[in-house]
Enzyme design. Structure first.
Site, mmCIF file in Angstrom:
data_model
loop_
_atom_site.group_PDB
_atom_site.id
_atom_site.type_symbol
_atom_site.label_atom_id
_atom_site.label_comp_id
_atom_site.label_asym_id
_atom_site.label_seq_id
_atom_site.Cartn_x
_atom_site.Cartn_y
_atom_site.Cartn_z
ATOM 1 C CE LYS A 111 -3.892 -2.403 2.070
ATOM 2 N NZ LYS A 111 -4.750 -2.707 3.222
ATOM 3 C CD GLN A 168 -3.735 -4.534 6.192
ATOM 4 O OE1 GLN A 168 -3.782 -3.481 5.558
ATOM 5 N NE2 GLN A 168 -4.205 -5.670 5.707
ATOM 6 C CG ASP A 188 -9.923 -0.102 4.792
ATOM 7 O OD1 ASP A 188 -9.724 -0.581 3.664
ATOM 8 O OD2 ASP A 188 -9.171 -0.291 5.769
HETATM 9 N N1 GUN Z 1 -7.351 -6.944 5.751
HETATM 10 C C1 GUN Z 1 -7.765 -7.673 4.690
HETATM 11 N N2 GUN Z 1 -8.360 -6.876 3.778
HETATM 12 C C2 GUN Z 1 -8.315 -5.630 4.274
HETATM 13 C C3 GUN Z 1 -8.761 -4.370 3.780
HETATM 14 O O1 GUN Z 1 -9.354 -4.233 2.708
HETATM 15 N N3 GUN Z 1 -8.514 -3.310 4.590
HETATM 16 C C4 GUN Z 1 -7.904 -3.431 5.800
HETATM 17 N N4 GUN Z 1 -7.744 -2.334 6.520
HETATM 18 N N5 GUN Z 1 -7.490 -4.571 6.281
HETATM 19 C C5 GUN Z 1 -7.688 -5.666 5.517
#
Ligand code: GUN
Length: 297
Positions: A53, A97, A120
């Site tokens: 990311k 995350q 998100d």
């Molecule tokens: N863990 C797995 N997929 C995601 C996501 O799309 N966003 C976040 N923040 N954590 C995740």
């Protein structure tokens, strides 16, 4: 033989557009969008995702602020960091995350994020707006990526039957909600099925569009798919090689060899939905930046 959907090149195309817009906005405002990414603990998969990311942000000119916290960080300390980021003008998006260590309540943490920085799309305000069809919200990134691919490979979605396998808060529930809305990018007939179904194939064989986010390899076999369906495989499963750990491989939830003989189009794993997910995070961060800077288009 199905068309293999090249998520990587679609993602590159979209990232080039985002990069261009970030540059234009920099000339206009003198500022760059900023994304704060918080990682708690040492989950190796999460470490990889967070690194990807950050790198993707850099590529398009978004400033990334990475906060790595110790596994034992308290929920209160995590929430205070989020409050600081909520108030920071250089931060347009905040992402925590997931999964979080088990002593931290995930919902409490998501609730602490300013909904206007929730790139998100997990905050209940954004989820609620999505469900009622108020488009002034953030949609979650993986469902947005799936919707983009579906729109590129299915023309005239109106009345098409989309079957969603999986009911997670991150993929299944939001994607089903997005695709049932009455708008040009959706307007599907939607069925959600999950582990309680005695015969998943009964449902999946009816799908014009089949989206699978079940978290288990081989959930979908060739005889469970209608001829000509478009198949989107969201699964990411690591298959270890018992003799050589460097030779582990990634597979989806769909048996690719079997289903690619029946479907009209299918996403591979890796290289299908994955690159789109991070691209949508960049797009959401740009959307947040424009909102915070009152740029209307
Ligand atoms: N863990 C797995 N997929 C995601 C996501 O799309 N966003 C976040 N923040 N954590 C995740």
């Amino acid at each position: 033989m199905a068309i293999i959907i090249d998520g990587k090149s679609i993602a590159e195309e979209l990232r080039a557009e985002i990069r261009k817009e970030v540059n234009e906005l920099k000339s206009k405002t003198g500022k760059l969008p900023g994304l704060a990414v918080i990682l708690v603990g040492e989950n190796p998969a999460s470490q990889v995702y967070v690194r990807m990311k950050g790198k993707a942000c850099e590529e398009v000119g978004i400033v990334s602020f990475q906060h790595t916290l110790h596994h034992d960080t308290s929920q209160d300390d995590l929430v205070s960091l989020i409050r600081t980021l909520n108030a920071a003008p250089e931060v347009n998006g905040i992402l925590v995350q997931l999964p979080l260590p088990s002593h931290i309540n995930e919902n409490a943490v998501i609730n602490a994020i300013d909904p206007l920085k929730d790139v998100d799309g997990f905050h209940p305000v954004n989820v609620g707006k999505m469900v009622i069809g108020d488009e002034d919200c953030f949609y979650p990134c993986t469902p947005l990526g799936c919707q983009e691919l579906i729109n590129r490979y299915v023309n005239d979605l109106k009345g098409k039957h989309l079957v969603m396998v999986g009911r997670s808060n991150i993929v299944g529930k939001p994607l089903a909600n997005m695709m049932v809305q009455k708008n040009k990018r959706a307007n599907c007939i939607v069925t959600i099925c999950h582990t309680a179904a005695a015969d998943i194939g009964y449902f999946t064989r009816q799908a014009d569009i089949l989206v699978v986010a079940a978290g288990k390899p081989n959930t979908i076999r060739g005889n469970m798919v209608k001829e000509g369906a478009v198949v989107i495989d969201v699964g990411v499963n690591r298959i270890e090689n018992p003799t050589d750990s460097a030779k582990s491989k990634l597979v989806g939830d769909v048996n690719f060899d079997e289903v690619s003989k029946v479907a009209a189009a299918i996403t591979p794993v890796p290289g299908g939905v994955g690159p789109l997910t991070i691209t949508m995070l960049l797009a959401n961060t740009l959307k947040a930046f424009k909102y915070h800077n009152k740029i209307v288009q």
